[in-house]
Design an enzyme around this catalytic site. Structure first.
Site: not given
Ligand SMILES: [Zn+2]
Length: 135
Positions: A52-54, A63, A65, A95, A98
């Site tokens: 994940n890369i916020e 996300c 995935e 989520c 995804c």
């Molecule tokens: Zn997701």
């Protein structure tokens, strides 16, 4: 919702989960502090990983995935047959966004592995995304 496990984890499932765990180390998650890693295998046998890369804007966050899926697709892959997802703490259920992205490149019976309480849970995509949006 009653979700049944279709069977026990295979050697490939475990290997893919290990790759997901490795990818999680690259997670950029300073806001949620919820590192996630993912690894997938394509029909051609290639493995792609993601984390994940916020983003400070939150909405621009990606996300794990989807990172893995977009890496695979951007390298020319179009068919994913299995994806593994792990979170550093808590459950790693994907989520809704995804799940929908998975449905674009996976068939209904393809496998989604989720680590929950140190246990690999194995689902068919259709089990976690019934009635996916399709055109
Ligand atoms: Zn997701």
């Amino acid at each position: 919702m009653d979700i049944k496990l279709i069977n026990k984890a295979t050697a490939e499932d475990i290997a893919l989960m290990k790759e997901a765990r490795k990818a999680m180390k690259n997670s950029y998650s300073p806001y949620s502090k919820f590192p996630v890693g993912a690894a997938l295998i394509t029909d051609s046998g290639k493995i792609f990983t993601g984390c994940n890369i916020e983003n400070a804007s939150y909405g621009a966050t990606n996300c794990a995935e989807r990172t893995a899926i977009f890496k695979a697709v951007s390298e020319g892959e179009r068919k994913i047959r299995k994806i593994a997802i792990v979170a550093k703490k808590g459950d790693a259920y994907p989520c809704g966004v995804c799940r929908q992205v998975m449905s674009e490149f996976m068939d209904k019976n393809d496998i989604v592995l989720v680590e929950v309480n140190k246990e690999i849970k194995r689902f068919r995509l259709e089990e976690i995304l019934p009635f996916a949006f399709e055109l």
